[in-house]
Design a protein around this motif. Structure first.
Motif: not given
Length: 128
Positions: A101-128
């Motif tokens: 999980d990659l967070f961008e913090v500006v002025d003490g607040k989280i402004v953006q979050v990017w998530l990365f998974s080791e197996d995106q295909d498996a995660e896609d199947i899980f969430w449907g």
């Protein structure tokens, strides 16, 4: 509060299930970039959209979705990289994998979050 402290405080609140406190570390206009090709994928804009997505994920997994630290946070200026391990169950489908999980913090607040998974295909199947 430094970027790493903000993300650590958010993570602690989230691990306790204290969503209001966890969300207090976000900017109201935060963006959450959920990767993949599934029903929750895409960029969510603002706390209402982020909250709905996370709530829907918890409902889908009947509260079994767990995200735990899997390594040390690393900081580059206002960016914080946070290795995690996440797991959950939907019916007979299970997931258990590492991510970043990659967070961008500006002025003490989280402004953006990017998530990365080791197996995106498996995660896609899980969430449907």
């Amino acid at each position: 509060m430094k970027a790493k402290e903000v993300v650590a405080a958010y993570s602690i609140a989230l691990s306790k299930g204290d969503i209001p406190t966890a969300f207090s570390y976000f900017s109201p206009n935060a963006k959450w970039h959920q990767p993949g090709n599934h029903q929750y994928a895409g960029t969510k804009n603002g706390l209402e959209a982020i909250g709905k997505m996370l709530g829907d994920m918890m409902t889908a997994t009947q509260g079994s979705l767990v995200v735990k630290p899997a390594g040390a946070m690393m900081v580059n200026a206002n960016l914080v990289s946070f290795p995690v391990h996440f797991s959950g169950k939907i019916g007979e489908k299970t997931i258990a994998m590492n991510g970043i999980d990659l967070f961008e913090v500006v002025d003490g607040k989280i402004v953006q979050v990017w998530l990365f998974s080791e197996d995106q295909d498996a995660e896609d199947i899980f969430w449907g």
